[in-house]
Design a protein around this motif. Structure first.
Motif, PDB file in Angstrom:
ATOM      1  N   GLY A 393       0.795  -1.218   0.000  1.00  0.00           N
ATOM      2  CA  GLY A 393       0.000   0.000   0.000  1.00  0.00           C
ATOM      3  C   GLY A 393       0.824   1.262   0.000  1.00  0.00           C
ATOM      4  O   GLY A 393       0.291   2.369  -0.078  1.00  0.00           O
ATOM      5  N   GLN A 394       2.151   1.123   0.091  1.00  0.00           N
ATOM      6  CA  GLN A 394       3.042   2.277   0.068  1.00  0.00           C
ATOM      7  C   GLN A 394       3.449   2.584  -1.372  1.00  0.00           C
ATOM      8  O   GLN A 394       3.615   1.672  -2.188  1.00  0.00           O
ATOM      9  CB  GLN A 394       4.297   2.000   0.913  1.00  0.00           C
ATOM     10  N   PRO A 395       3.632   3.858  -1.696  1.00  0.00           N
ATOM     11  CA  PRO A 395       4.053   4.223  -3.067  1.00  0.00           C
ATOM     12  C   PRO A 395       5.540   3.955  -3.279  1.00  0.00           C
ATOM     13  O   PRO A 395       6.361   4.867  -3.353  1.00  0.00           O
ATOM     14  CB  PRO A 395       3.720   5.714  -3.134  1.00  0.00           C
ATOM     15  N   GLN A 396       5.905   2.678  -3.394  1.00  0.00           N
ATOM     16  CA  GLN A 396       7.321   2.320  -3.516  1.00  0.00           C
ATOM     17  C   GLN A 396       7.805   2.336  -4.965  1.00  0.00           C
ATOM     18  O   GLN A 396       9.013   2.249  -5.202  1.00  0.00           O
ATOM     19  CB  GLN A 396       7.572   0.950  -2.881  1.00  0.00           C
ATOM     20  N   PHE A 397       6.889   2.393  -5.914  1.00  0.00           N
ATOM     21  CA  PHE A 397       7.247   2.517  -7.319  1.00  0.00           C
ATOM     22  C   PHE A 397       6.617   3.806  -7.845  1.00  0.00           C
ATOM     23  O   PHE A 397       5.473   4.119  -7.526  1.00  0.00           O
ATOM     24  CB  PHE A 397       6.748   1.326  -8.133  1.00  0.00           C
ATOM     25  N   ASN A 398       7.382   4.556  -8.622  1.00  0.00           N
ATOM     26  CA  ASN A 398       6.823   5.770  -9.212  1.00  0.00           C
ATOM     27  C   ASN A 398       7.395   5.972 -10.599  1.00  0.00           C
ATOM     28  O   ASN A 398       8.365   5.332 -10.997  1.00  0.00           O
ATOM     29  CB  ASN A 398       7.058   6.992  -8.315  1.00  0.00           C
ATOM     30  N   PHE A 421      12.193   2.585  -8.176  1.00  0.00           N
ATOM     31  CA  PHE A 421      11.889   1.781  -6.993  1.00  0.00           C
ATOM     32  C   PHE A 421      12.482   2.503  -5.790  1.00  0.00           C
ATOM     33  O   PHE A 421      13.690   2.647  -5.681  1.00  0.00           O
ATOM     34  CB  PHE A 421      12.489   0.384  -7.134  1.00  0.00           C
ATOM     35  N   GLU A 422      11.608   2.988  -4.918  1.00  0.00           N
ATOM     36  CA  GLU A 422      12.033   3.696  -3.707  1.00  0.00           C
ATOM     37  C   GLU A 422      11.463   2.949  -2.501  1.00  0.00           C
ATOM     38  O   GLU A 422      10.387   3.275  -1.994  1.00  0.00           O
ATOM     39  CB  GLU A 422      11.534   5.136  -3.722  1.00  0.00           C
ATOM     40  N   PRO A 423      12.168   1.907  -2.041  1.00  0.00           N
ATOM     41  CA  PRO A 423      11.621   1.079  -0.963  1.00  0.00           C
ATOM     42  C   PRO A 423      11.508   1.846   0.349  1.00  0.00           C
ATOM     43  O   PRO A 423      12.426   2.558   0.752  1.00  0.00           O
ATOM     44  CB  PRO A 423      12.627  -0.070  -0.856  1.00  0.00           C
ATOM     45  N   SER A 424      10.368   1.667   0.992  1.00  0.00           N
ATOM     46  CA  SER A 424      10.143   2.285   2.299  1.00  0.00           C
ATOM     47  C   SER A 424       9.684   1.275   3.340  1.00  0.00           C
ATOM     48  O   SER A 424       9.561   1.631   4.511  1.00  0.00           O
ATOM     49  CB  SER A 424       9.089   3.390   2.170  1.00  0.00           C
ATOM     50  N   VAL A 425       9.421   0.030   2.922  1.00  0.00           N
ATOM     51  CA  VAL A 425       8.964  -1.020   3.828  1.00  0.00           C
ATOM     52  C   VAL A 425       9.867  -2.232   3.633  1.00  0.00           C
ATOM     53  O   VAL A 425      10.093  -2.673   2.507  1.00  0.00           O
ATOM     54  CB  VAL A 425       7.495  -1.404   3.541  1.00  0.00           C
ATOM     55  N   VAL A 426      10.390  -2.774   4.726  1.00  0.00           N
ATOM     56  CA  VAL A 426      11.271  -3.934   4.644  1.00  0.00           C
ATOM     57  C   VAL A 426      10.493  -5.126   4.094  1.00  0.00           C
ATOM     58  O   VAL A 426       9.359  -5.397   4.501  1.00  0.00           O
ATOM     59  CB  VAL A 426      11.856  -4.264   6.034  1.00  0.00           C
ATOM     60  N   GLY A 427      11.114  -5.854   3.151  1.00  0.00           N
ATOM     61  CA  GLY A 427      10.485  -7.034   2.569  1.00  0.00           C
ATOM     62  C   GLY A 427      10.291  -6.885   1.073  1.00  0.00           C
ATOM     63  O   GLY A 427      10.682  -5.883   0.463  1.00  0.00           O
ATOM     64  N   PRO A 428       9.661  -7.897   0.458  1.00  0.00           N
ATOM     65  CA  PRO A 428       9.459  -7.862  -1.002  1.00  0.00           C
ATOM     66  C   PRO A 428       8.409  -6.839  -1.400  1.00  0.00           C
ATOM     67  O   PRO A 428       7.501  -6.511  -0.641  1.00  0.00           O
ATOM     68  CB  PRO A 428       9.015  -9.288  -1.327  1.00  0.00           C
ATOM     69  N   ALA A 429       8.547  -6.341  -2.628  1.00  0.00           N
ATOM     70  CA  ALA A 429       7.585  -5.382  -3.171  1.00  0.00           C
ATOM     71  C   ALA A 429       7.369  -5.694  -4.641  1.00  0.00           C
ATOM     72  O   ALA A 429       8.289  -6.133  -5.346  1.00  0.00           O
ATOM     73  CB  ALA A 429       8.089  -3.953  -2.999  1.00  0.00           C
ATOM     74  N   THR A 430       6.140  -5.490  -5.101  1.00  0.00           N
ATOM     75  CA  THR A 430       5.811  -5.693  -6.512  1.00  0.00           C
ATOM     76  C   THR A 430       4.991  -4.513  -7.005  1.00  0.00           C
ATOM     77  O   THR A 430       4.280  -3.865  -6.228  1.00  0.00           O
ATOM     78  CB  THR A 430       5.015  -6.986  -6.725  1.00  0.00           C
ATOM     79  N   GLY A 431       5.120  -4.238  -8.260  1.00  0.00           N
ATOM     80  CA  GLY A 431       4.365  -3.157  -8.880  1.00  0.00           C
ATOM     81  C   GLY A 431       4.204  -3.425 -10.362  1.00  0.00           C
ATOM     82  O   GLY A 431       4.827  -4.331 -10.915  1.00  0.00           O
ATOM     83  N   ALA A 432       3.376  -2.645 -10.998  1.00  0.00           N
ATOM     84  CA  ALA A 432       3.135  -2.836 -12.424  1.00  0.00           C
ATOM     85  C   ALA A 432       2.816  -1.492 -13.060  1.00  0.00           C
ATOM     86  O   ALA A 432       2.142  -0.652 -12.464  1.00  0.00           O
ATOM     87  CB  ALA A 432       1.995  -3.818 -12.663  1.00  0.00           C
ATOM     88  N   LEU A 433       3.346  -1.310 -14.265  1.00  0.00           N
ATOM     89  CA  LEU A 433       3.012  -0.151 -15.078  1.00  0.00           C
ATOM     90  C   LEU A 433       2.077  -0.624 -16.180  1.00  0.00           C
ATOM     91  O   LEU A 433       2.432  -1.504 -16.976  1.00  0.00           O
ATOM     92  CB  LEU A 433       4.275   0.475 -15.683  1.00  0.00           C
ATOM     93  N   VAL A 434       0.895  -0.077 -16.215  1.00  0.00           N
ATOM     94  CA  VAL A 434      -0.102  -0.449 -17.227  1.00  0.00           C
ATOM     95  C   VAL A 434      -0.130   0.642 -18.296  1.00  0.00           C
ATOM     96  O   VAL A 434      -0.354   1.821 -17.991  1.00  0.00           O
ATOM     97  CB  VAL A 434      -1.489  -0.626 -16.597  1.00  0.00           C
ATOM     98  N   VAL A 435       0.143   0.241 -19.528  1.00  0.00           N
ATOM     99  CA  VAL A 435       0.172   1.152 -20.672  1.00  0.00           C
ATOM    100  C   VAL A 435      -1.022   0.819 -21.564  1.00  0.00           C
ATOM    101  O   VAL A 435      -1.190  -0.331 -21.987  1.00  0.00           O
ATOM    102  CB  VAL A 435       1.487   1.015 -21.459  1.00  0.00           C
ATOM    103  N   GLU A 436      -1.841   1.823 -21.824  1.00  0.00           N
ATOM    104  CA  GLU A 436      -3.006   1.636 -22.684  1.00  0.00           C
ATOM    105  C   GLU A 436      -2.807   2.452 -23.958  1.00  0.00           C
ATOM    106  O   GLU A 436      -2.485   3.647 -23.893  1.00  0.00           O
ATOM    107  CB  GLU A 436      -4.278   2.067 -21.957  1.00  0.00           C
ATOM    108  N   THR A 437      -2.982   1.791 -25.096  1.00  0.00           N
ATOM    109  CA  THR A 437      -2.739   2.424 -26.388  1.00  0.00           C
ATOM    110  C   THR A 437      -3.787   1.965 -27.386  1.00  0.00           C
ATOM    111  O   THR A 437      -4.602   1.086 -27.112  1.00  0.00           O
ATOM    112  CB  THR A 437      -1.337   2.057 -26.928  1.00  0.00           C
ATOM    113  N   ASN A 438      -3.706   2.561 -28.559  1.00  0.00           N
ATOM    114  CA  ASN A 438      -4.527   2.097 -29.682  1.00  0.00           C
ATOM    115  C   ASN A 438      -3.736   1.186 -30.597  1.00  0.00           C
ATOM    116  O   ASN A 438      -4.128   0.932 -31.725  1.00  0.00           O
ATOM    117  CB  ASN A 438      -5.047   3.298 -30.481  1.00  0.00           C
TER     118      ASN A 438
END
Length: 981
Positions: A393-398, A421-438
């Motif tokens: 729930g932390q903004p660790q990816f921007n 990747f800016e880790p702020s919580v100890v442990g593993p983290a996952t994130g995803a960038l969703v790109v929408e195009t035509n």
């Protein structure tokens, strides 16, 4: 006597039965019972057996039989008179009764028949009863019948097994209950002792839906019903298309798109599909070949790859029809829709693992978004760029920079973003960038990111200098100073967001750009440059540099920036001093700075000093005018000599200040130098064999290669004949530009995604060909039949994979299911390497051309460029209708390696292939060195043995020259000590 007996019989006959008579008061009666004991023997449970019992008055007086009952297991025996009473017996008369044995349990069941009369001598008579209960009911299985789902108007039969385990016959009755019982049929049965039989229950559905029905089986006469739960469903249609419409959307005319046509057998019965047909309305639609008839197993989903390769712009439609063995629905159809023309998206990377990083750090990965389609595909519109939050729930990816949406890219244009990747919580983290195009085949693309965070102690940074003072810089001139960041703690220190917080109105900047983030290990440091550009108007300027550190007490460090600009009397020459690369044991030679008084009036020089820099004492005044202050007359000058000691590794910057009477701030001359710890250096080479060459053809296997592949295949015999005429020891192989598997319709066993593996991957033909093979030209032509089924041309990436581990040195690629699909045996150290790309569109591999060229050259030695060359049959400036754009990447690679590019529009490819075969791979006799050596420090080894003669060092070209050259395959090592330059 005879008369008397006859008379007695007559009297008995007159008074026999249980008639109501006057009883004699002169004598008593006595009863006799026949039989005196009853054995019912073996009787089935819930069945019954009756025995007649006769009671006779053998006394001399009338008796009344008042009651009869059985003492024994409840409900097992029943005794009763055969007719209504009263039951009064004259002497000699008799009365009848019945005893019934109906066992409720198995085993021996003894009891006693009790007859009560008004006899004074024997009022109760007890008759022993015996019987054995036998569990003689049928066994019923299973207790649940599931007819599954079948199509209406069909039929299915299941069996109920009934088994008689005893030696007695059993009657089994059946009946159906429920609202839908009329759609089922079953019959009763009589089972002989020990017999087992299966009762067929047939389901004949008429109405669609789930059925409400049950089967009641009576396992024996008198037994309670055994319920058998029946589950059944009737379907409107057993075989359905999922989906019923395949909409391919927009597809470029030089591309194709594949979707899966699916048939789903919803029933629980096998269904036969006898054939499949396309309507033939539009030839742009094709499908993979499949053998018919075929059987869809219960619940099976079978897929057929359907391809849309538009042969024209605009809309297209057709119908795919399947013939099914079914009374109710003999055909199932799928509508096909498509549109010729679309934008294309190339994006990289699709996934990235940041690894383990300390809390508070900042790590970036570059994301490249490119419109890689042809000009007729229209613009690419980015309509969505969104980072999905990680599980914490932390903004660790921007994401940076921010992009205004929608964002449009024309063909060939690209957009570069950074994901942090800016880790702020100890442990593993996952994130995803969703790109929408035509984009074609990329309406929504997800890029996955992951990383981990580790704790650490607070940072202990030392910043030098604590303030950056540019002194005075003449208008329109620029200057560069530095800032050094050192970790003086005992744990790692993450720093990030090193940037200008205040650029002084645009006069300050960071030449190397903002530093997103890095991790400094204990005792390590780094330095970066800060630049000041003086405006024409001059003035005094202030700014601020920020450095964020992982320290909760002082998370932000600010470094003040100051500068002054005005016209000066003193003119330095040069304006800055760059000592270049130096060594600790061999510092750079001293440098001089000449100052001239360009004013008409004298100026007083009050001080010359080296100001605070990245590392104090690295620069020092060797000489300066003395004593000070002194007066410098107009047009006079003085010289300052400066040393650079190069004792601290890395980049060093300090200001050289001269204080004069005409300036409020000292005049600046920046001092720059870089110290390297490395002294010894070795360059390694493998001598080439002029008669040996490894040739790799990389063939575009996309849908647009309809015209080009036949031309290339037709020209291959010219290449082979030229090579054989030159008696070249030849290795030759073919791979494709496809990386990702696309379709089972693709030949070779890799579904169009060879990913560097030589064609054919399935081993249906030899994949590494040599000059010793008979019919080499025909074999090579066969291997070049790679098909036209891939989507994106990634030729450079394919070669990198082909020549890298594990493919290059393994007989089998352990990452793939295909056996023996490695490229072992192709690449030889002693042979030259030639790569020939064939395609009608430029390369779309994710990395830069420089990265790939360096990688390919490294296979033959980075400083032996003539041993690796790139050729291409690709789009050039001379465009044609079958080519897409210009092969700029292929052209750049060929130019850098001494190769060349011929237009893919040429009608005949044979001249280029002859040129490749005629390439002179002459033995190498000149080996350029990577850096300048100290005189006399060069040592040469051939195959590990020192070579004291047969070579010379040419200082003009910085190369070792052999006469004659080393033997083919020889390993040449040139070691030397880096010179003080």
């Amino acid at each position: 006597m005879r008369r008397r007996w006859g008379l007695w019989v007559l009297v008995l006959g007159l008074f026999s039965g249980c008639a109501d008579r006057e009883r004699s008061s002169m004598a008593d009666g006595r009863l006799a019972v026949t039989p005196a004991g009853i054995d019912f023997q073996r009787v089935a449970i819930f069945d019954g057996r009756e025995v007649d019992v006769t009671v006779r008055n053998v006394g001399r007086a009338r008796l009344s039989v008042d009651d009869v009952w059985v003492e024994g297991p409840d409900g097992t025996y029943v005794a009763a008179f055969t007719h209504e009473g009263p039951h009064s017996l004259l002497p000699g008369s008799e009365c009848a009764m019945k005893v019934r044995f109906a066992p409720l349990e198995s085993g021996a069941l003894p009891a006693t028949l009790v007859i009560r009369s008004d006899s004074k001598v024997e009022p109760f008579i007890r008759i022993p009863l015996n019987g054995t209960g036998v569990d003689a009911m049928a066994r019923v299985s299973p207790r649940r019948l599931d007819f599954g789902r079948i199509e209406a108007d069909s039929s299915k039969t299941l069996g109920v097994k009934v088994e008689n385990p005893t030696d007695m016959p059993v009657e089994v009755a059946t009946r159906l209950v429920g609202a839908d019982k009329d759609e089922f049929v079953i019959e009763p049965v009589q089972l002989a002792p020990g017999e087992t039989r299966e009762l067929p229950l047939t389901f004949n559905p008429v109405m669609v839906g789930r059925k409400n029905v049950a089967l009641a089986v009576t396992p024996c006469h008198g037994c309670a019903d055994v319920p058998v739960l029946v589950t059944a469903e009737s379907l409107e249609q057993a075989v359905v298309a999922e989906p019923g419409e395949l909409d391919f959307g927009g597809v470029p005319v030089d591309r194709d798109k594949r979707l899966m046509a699916r048939l789903h057998n919803l029933s629980t019965e096998p269904m036969t599909v006898s054939r499949m047909d396309l309507g033939g309305k539009d030839a742009s639609f094709t499908h993979a070949t499949t053998a018919f008839p075929l059987v869809l197993q219960p619940g099976e989903v079978r897929e057929w790859e359907t391809r849309y390769s538009p042969g024209h712009m605009g809309p297209a439609d057709d119908v795919m029809t399947f013939q099914v063995v079914s009374k109710r629905h003999p055909t199932t159809s799928i509508s096909l829709l498509g549109h010729g023309g679309a934008a294309e998206l190339c994006i990289s990377p699709m996934a990235h693992d940041f690894g383990q990083k300390p809390i508070g750090s900042k790590t970036a990965v570059n994301v490249n978004i490119k419109h890689c389609g042809s000009e007729n595909g229209g613009p690419l519109r980015l309509t969505g760029l969104a980072l999905q939050p990680d599980a914490s729930g932390q903004p660790q990816f921007n994401l940076s920079p921010a992009v205004a949406l929608p964002h449009t890219l024309q063909p060939g244009e690209e957009l570069n973003l950074k994901v942090f990747f800016e880790p702020s919580v100890v442990g593993p983290a996952t994130g995803a960038l969703v790109v929408e195009t035509n984009a074609f085949n990329a309406g929504r693309v997800q890029l996955d990111f992951k990383g981990g965070a580790e704790p650490h102690a607070p940072c202990e940074l030392a910043i030098n200098p604590v303030a950056v003072d540019f002194g005075t810089v003449r208008p329109r001139k620029g200057a560069v100073l530095g800032v050094k960041v050192e970790n003086r703690g005992h744990d790692v220190c993450p720093v990030k967001n090193i940037r200008l917080r205040d650029d002084g109105g645009g006069v300050f900047r960071l030449p190397g750009g903002d530093l997103d983030g890095l991790v400094i290990y204990p005792g390590d440091w780094f330095a970066f440059q800060v630049a000041f550009t003086a405006p024409a108007t001059g003035g005094t300027f202030l700014g601020t540099l920020q450095i964020e550190q992982a320290d909760p007490v002082t998370p932000l460090v600010l470094v003040p920036l100051s500068a002054h600009s005005q016209g000066t009397c003193l003119i330095p020459d040069p304006y800055f001093v760059d000592f270049g690369l130096a060594r600790r044991d061999c510092p750079a030679a001293p440098r001089q700075v000449r100052y001239l008084n360009a004013c008409q009036d004298p100026v007083t020089i009050s001080n010359v000093r080296v100001g605070p820099g990245t590392t104090d004492l690295e620069f020092a005044l060797r000489s300066a005018p003395s004593p000070m202050p002194f007066e410098l007359l107009p047009n006079e000058g003085f010289t300052v000599e400066v040393d650079y000691f190069a004792q601290v590794s890395g980049m060093n910057l300090s200001p050289l200040f001269v204080e004069s009477s005409d300036l409020p701030h000292p005049l600046l001359v920046p001092l720059l130098g870089e110290s390297s710890k490395k002294v010894e250096n070795t360059d390694t080479f493998i001598q080439q064999d002029a008669t040996k060459v490894d040739v790799l053809f990389v063939v575009d296997n996309t849908a647009s290669m309809v015209e080009e592949q036949p031309r290339f295949i037709q020209a291959l015999p010219a290449f082979v004949s030229t090579a054989l005429d030159k008696q070249v020891d030849l290795h030759v192989a073919v791979t494709t530009t496809g990386i990702t598997p696309e379709s089972n319709a693709c030949p070779g066993g890799a579904q169009g995604g060879e990913a560097g593996r030589f064609f054919p991957v399935d081993g249906s033909a030899p994949r590494v060909l040599t000059h010793q093979m008979p019919d080499l030209a025909a074999r090579l032509q066969a291997n070049a039949q790679v098909g036209q089924c891939a989507a994106v041309e990634q030729g450079f990436e394919a070669v990198r994979r082909a020549l890298s581990e594990p493919l290059v040195n393994s007989a089998d690629d352990p990452r793939t299911p295909q056996p023996n699909d490695g490229n072992l045996g192709f690449l030889r150290d002693e042979a030259a390497l030639v790569v020939v790309f064939v395609g009608d569109e430029d390369d779309h591999s994710p990395d830069s051309v420089d990265t790939y060229v360096r990688s390919f050259q490294a296979k033959k030695g980075l400083y032996q460029p003539q041993r690796m060359s790139i050729y291409a049959i690709a789009p050039t400036g001379s465009a044609c209708g079958t080519a897409g754009g210009t092969g700029l990447r292929y052209s750049e690679a060929a130019q850098r390696t001494g190769g060349e590019v011929v237009s893919v529009c040429a009608p005949d490819y044979a001249p280029l292939l002859r040129n490749v075969a005629n390439k002179a791979f002459s033995p190498q006799d000149r080996f350029p060195l990577s850096v300048l050596p100290e005189v006399g420090s060069v040592v040469v080894r051939i195959n590990g043995v020192p070579a004291t003669s047969g070579w010379t060092y040419d200082s003009a070209s910085n190369a070792v020259v052999f006469s004659p050259g080393p033997a083919p395959g020889a390993k040449v090592e040139v070691s030397y000590r880096r010179a003080c330059q």
